[in-house]
Design an enzyme around this catalytic site. Sequence first.
Site, PDB file in Angstrom:
ATOM      1  N   ARG A   1       7.666  -1.313  -6.512  1.00 53.81           N
ATOM      2  CA  ARG A   1       6.235  -1.645  -6.489  1.00 53.81           C
ATOM      3  C   ARG A   1       5.431  -0.792  -7.472  1.00 53.81           C
ATOM      4  NH1 ARG A   1       4.864  -0.679  -0.389  1.00 53.81           N
ATOM      5  NH2 ARG A   1       6.398   0.960  -0.724  1.00 53.81           N
TER       6      ARG A   1
ATOM      7  N   LYS B   1       5.060   6.033  -4.271  1.00 52.36           N
ATOM      8  CA  LYS B   1       5.754   6.896  -3.305  1.00 52.36           C
ATOM      9  C   LYS B   1       5.875   8.330  -3.817  1.00 52.36           C
ATOM     10  CE  LYS B   1       7.082   4.761   0.333  1.00 52.36           C
ATOM     11  NZ  LYS B   1       6.331   4.879   1.588  1.00 52.36           N
TER      12      LYS B   1
ATOM     13  N   HIS C   1       2.495  10.986   2.295  1.00 52.45           N
ATOM     14  CA  HIS C   1       3.065  11.182   3.631  1.00 52.45           C
ATOM     15  C   HIS C   1       3.110  12.677   3.983  1.00 52.45           C
ATOM     16  CE1 HIS C   1       4.014   6.985   3.565  1.00 52.45           C
ATOM     17  NE2 HIS C   1       4.747   7.123   2.502  1.00 52.45           N
TER      18      HIS C   1
ATOM     19  N   GLY D   1      -4.373  -8.547  12.926  1.00 59.11           N
ATOM     20  CA  GLY D   1      -4.367  -7.532  11.878  1.00 59.11           C
ATOM     21  C   GLY D   1      -3.696  -8.025  10.612  1.00 59.11           C
TER      22      GLY D   1
ATOM     23  N   VAL E   1       7.484  -4.007  13.033  1.00 59.57           N
ATOM     24  CA  VAL E   1       6.798  -3.705  11.767  1.00 59.57           C
ATOM     25  C   VAL E   1       6.059  -2.371  11.901  1.00 59.57           C
ATOM     26  CG1 VAL E   1       5.039  -4.517  10.138  1.00 59.57           C
ATOM     27  CG2 VAL E   1       6.579  -6.165  11.236  1.00 59.57           C
ATOM     28  N   SER E   2       5.473  -2.131  13.064  1.00 61.01           N
ATOM     29  CA  SER E   2       4.730  -0.877  13.274  1.00 61.01           C
ATOM     30  C   SER E   2       5.656   0.324  13.136  1.00 61.01           C
ATOM     31  CB  SER E   2       4.086  -0.857  14.656  1.00 61.01           C
ATOM     32  OG  SER E   2       3.286  -1.990  14.828  1.00 61.01           O
TER      33      SER E   2
ATOM     34  N   ASP F   1       7.462   3.017  14.580  1.00 60.23           N
ATOM     35  CA  ASP F   1       7.128   4.434  14.761  1.00 60.23           C
ATOM     36  C   ASP F   1       8.006   5.038  15.848  1.00 60.23           C
ATOM     37  OD1 ASP F   1       5.748   6.569  13.917  1.00 60.23           O
ATOM     38  OD2 ASP F   1       3.770   5.883  14.601  1.00 60.23           O
TER      39      ASP F   1
ATOM     40  N   HIS G   1       9.628   0.573   5.026  1.00 59.19           N
ATOM     41  CA  HIS G   1       9.037   0.284   3.697  1.00 59.19           C
ATOM     42  C   HIS G   1       9.252  -1.194   3.379  1.00 59.19           C
ATOM     43  CE1 HIS G   1      13.150   1.594   3.342  1.00 59.19           C
ATOM     44  NE2 HIS G   1      13.259   1.125   2.117  1.00 59.19           N
ATOM     45  N   LEU G   2       8.880  -2.025   4.338  1.00 60.23           N
ATOM     46  CA  LEU G   2       9.110  -3.466   4.221  1.00 60.23           C
ATOM     47  C   LEU G   2       8.508  -4.099   2.957  1.00 60.23           C
ATOM     48  CD1 LEU G   2       8.543  -4.380   7.957  1.00 60.23           C
ATOM     49  CD2 LEU G   2      10.647  -4.844   6.678  1.00 60.23           C
TER      50      LEU G   2
HETATM   51  N1  LIG Z   1       7.084  -1.113   8.322  1.00 61.59           N
HETATM   52  C1  LIG Z   1       6.346  -1.086   7.216  1.00 61.59           C
HETATM   53  O1  LIG Z   1       6.849  -1.129   6.102  1.00 61.59           O
HETATM   54  C2  LIG Z   1       4.850  -1.058   7.343  1.00 61.59           C
HETATM   55  C3  LIG Z   1       4.048  -1.277   6.211  1.00 61.59           C
HETATM   56  C4  LIG Z   1       2.666  -1.315   6.375  1.00 61.59           C
HETATM   57  C5  LIG Z   1       2.098  -1.070   7.642  1.00 61.59           C
HETATM   58  N2  LIG Z   1       2.942  -0.798   8.694  1.00 61.59           N
HETATM   59  C6  LIG Z   1       2.397  -0.519  10.039  1.00 61.59           C
HETATM   60  O2  LIG Z   1       2.035  -1.734  10.665  1.00 61.59           O
HETATM   61  C7  LIG Z   1       1.045  -1.448  11.658  1.00 61.59           C
HETATM   62  C8  LIG Z   1      -0.094  -2.427  11.547  1.00 61.59           C
HETATM   63  O3  LIG Z   1      -0.744  -2.231  10.294  1.00 61.59           O
HETATM   64  P1  LIG Z   1      -1.917  -3.204   9.837  1.00 61.59           P
HETATM   65  O4  LIG Z   1      -2.292  -2.818   8.443  1.00 61.59           O
HETATM   66  O5  LIG Z   1      -1.540  -4.602  10.132  1.00 61.59           O
HETATM   67  O6  LIG Z   1      -3.058  -2.759  10.845  1.00 61.59           O
HETATM   68  P2  LIG Z   1      -4.373  -3.578  11.228  1.00 61.59           P
HETATM   69  O7  LIG Z   1      -5.349  -2.533  11.682  1.00 61.59           O
HETATM   70  O8  LIG Z   1      -4.770  -4.520  10.150  1.00 61.59           O
HETATM   71  O9  LIG Z   1      -3.930  -4.474  12.469  1.00 61.59           O
HETATM   72  C9  LIG Z   1      -3.512  -3.931  13.693  1.00 61.59           C
HETATM   73  C10 LIG Z   1      -3.802  -4.949  14.790  1.00 61.59           C
HETATM   74  O10 LIG Z   1      -3.230  -4.432  15.991  1.00 61.59           O
HETATM   75  C11 LIG Z   1      -4.134  -4.777  17.047  1.00 61.59           C
HETATM   76  N3  LIG Z   1      -3.841  -3.914  18.186  1.00 61.59           N
HETATM   77  C12 LIG Z   1      -4.018  -2.578  18.305  1.00 61.59           C
HETATM   78  N4  LIG Z   1      -3.612  -2.177  19.512  1.00 61.59           N
HETATM   79  C13 LIG Z   1      -3.138  -3.263  20.154  1.00 61.59           C
HETATM   80  C14 LIG Z   1      -2.590  -3.480  21.438  1.00 61.59           C
HETATM   81  N5  LIG Z   1      -2.437  -2.490  22.309  1.00 61.59           N
HETATM   82  N6  LIG Z   1      -2.225  -4.743  21.751  1.00 61.59           N
HETATM   83  C15 LIG Z   1      -2.367  -5.760  20.898  1.00 61.59           C
HETATM   84  N7  LIG Z   1      -2.894  -5.628  19.661  1.00 61.59           N
HETATM   85  C16 LIG Z   1      -3.277  -4.377  19.304  1.00 61.59           C
HETATM   86  C17 LIG Z   1      -5.505  -4.566  16.423  1.00 61.59           C
HETATM   87  O11 LIG Z   1      -6.519  -5.217  17.179  1.00 61.59           O
HETATM   88  C18 LIG Z   1      -5.303  -5.178  15.042  1.00 61.59           C
HETATM   89  O12 LIG Z   1      -5.583  -6.566  15.060  1.00 61.59           O
HETATM   90  C19 LIG Z   1       0.642   0.008  11.440  1.00 61.59           C
HETATM   91  O13 LIG Z   1       1.295   0.803  12.401  1.00 61.59           O
HETATM   92  C20 LIG Z   1       1.153   0.314  10.059  1.00 61.59           C
HETATM   93  O14 LIG Z   1       1.457   1.692   9.890  1.00 61.59           O
HETATM   94  C21 LIG Z   1       4.287  -0.799   8.571  1.00 61.59           C
END
Ligand SMILES: NC(=O)c1ccc[n+]([C@@H]2O[C@H](COP(=O)([O-])OP(=O)(O)OC[C@H]3O[C@@H](n4cnc5c(N)ncnc54)[C@H](O)[C@@H]3O)[C@@H](O)[C@H]2O)c1
Length: 358
Positions: free
Chosen positions: A17, A76, A94, A195, A269-270, A272, A313-314
């Site tokens: 990227r 990165k 990070h 989100g 995806v989240s 953690d 890092h999807l």
């Molecule tokens: N794996 C990867 O490569 C990668 C890449 C980018 C982001 N992420 C992670 O993905 C996650 C989401 O990122 P985003 O940019 O979409 O965030 P965002 O803020 O755009 O969306 C998050 C959504 O989650 C909802 N939410 C929060 N708590 C909730 C709950 N308890 N129940 C239901 N819905 C809930 C919020 O209302 C919001 O709509 C983050 O943790 C981010 O770090 C992962």
Amino acid sequence: MTLHLWLRAESKPGEERAPVTPAGAKRLRDAGVRLTVERSTGRIFADADYAACGAAIVETGAWAAAPKDAVILGIKELPADTAPLVHRHVYFAHAFKEQKGWRELLGRFAQGGGTLFDLEYLKRDDGRRVAAFGYWAGYVGAAVGVLAVAHQRAGTPGALGAVRPWPSRERLIEACKAALGDQPAPTSIVLGAKGRSGSGAATLLGALGAPVTSWDLEETRAGGPFDAILTHELFVNAVLVMGAMKPFVTREQIVNAGARRRLRVIADVSCDPHSPYNPVPLYEDTTTMEQPTVRAVGGRGDVAPLDVVAIDHLPSLLPRESSEDFAEQLLPHLLELAQGSAVWRGAEQVFRDKLAQR
Ligand SMILES: NC(=O)c1ccc[n+]([C@@H]2O[C@H](COP(=O)([O-])OP(=O)(O)OC[C@H]3O[C@@H](n4cnc5c(N)ncnc54)[C@H](O)[C@@H]3O)[C@@H](O)[C@H]2O)c1
């Protein structure tokens, strides 16, 4: 003063990227910004395309000796080193959540007098990030989840094999369709559907014709675990966790559900697993492009398998689209960098605060 941006070559293996595209390079040049681009064989955009848009091309890694006023731009981590950092750097470091090696990195900035503007901390007044990769994380995460479901359905021994960056979203969709064959796309549930990541996941699943249940805060207000999740073949977790919460699923719940469980794959995806608030507490560590899934439950006796995709890092798996989208979001702010703006001042303050805590 003319802003001098310096796009460094990424040193992290497999990172294709870029935070500036060739089209963006032209817009920067038209706005009077000077752009230097390091040669890179790994970047999704060709060096020649940047050159055609007015960028000066230099050797890989030359940033360390760049003029002091250049702002070094990347995605990165910097290559591992101990040399003092004298420049302004813009990238995902990070480091501010005290991740591994944060003290050493900030120490290098302290020694050299440089400044770190972490891309994760470029935020508007309302706290929303100005540029994020989330949409494509959800899109790709859901796709790898579909591949994992198809792999299980096929009954092929062993885990889903390595995934590699796809050249375009069309090719990614083709790969999912080919894996599904004449089987329907999995019934799916997306949490965090409102989100960025959640909407990317829903878009990919929609393109495959999957029936999708979309949940966000309202549907989870009562607190988990939720048996409704187990009635779907694929669960995409895309929520942004802000603090303590009840898990969405638990091992006990899954095992007790027995044959009532349809859930076969979680695309987390989240992602953690090390957080005490992880709402998918079924696995210990992130997965990789090489080994995209981890078996969380079953697969022996009569307990059906449950696999988790937890790649952190999807968006790297769809480098062109994710770079174009991210770069488009970032560009207006790069144009404000020379004058400074609340977004840049805010990010610098986070850096200064963290430097003081070191
Ligand atoms: N794996 C990867 O490569 C990668 C890449 C980018 C982001 N992420 C992670 O993905 C996650 C989401 O990122 P985003 O940019 O979409 O965030 P965002 O803020 O755009 O969306 C998050 C959504 O989650 C909802 N939410 C929060 N708590 C909730 C709950 N308890 N129940 C239901 N819905 C809930 C919020 O209302 C919001 O709509 C983050 O943790 C981010 O770090 C992962």
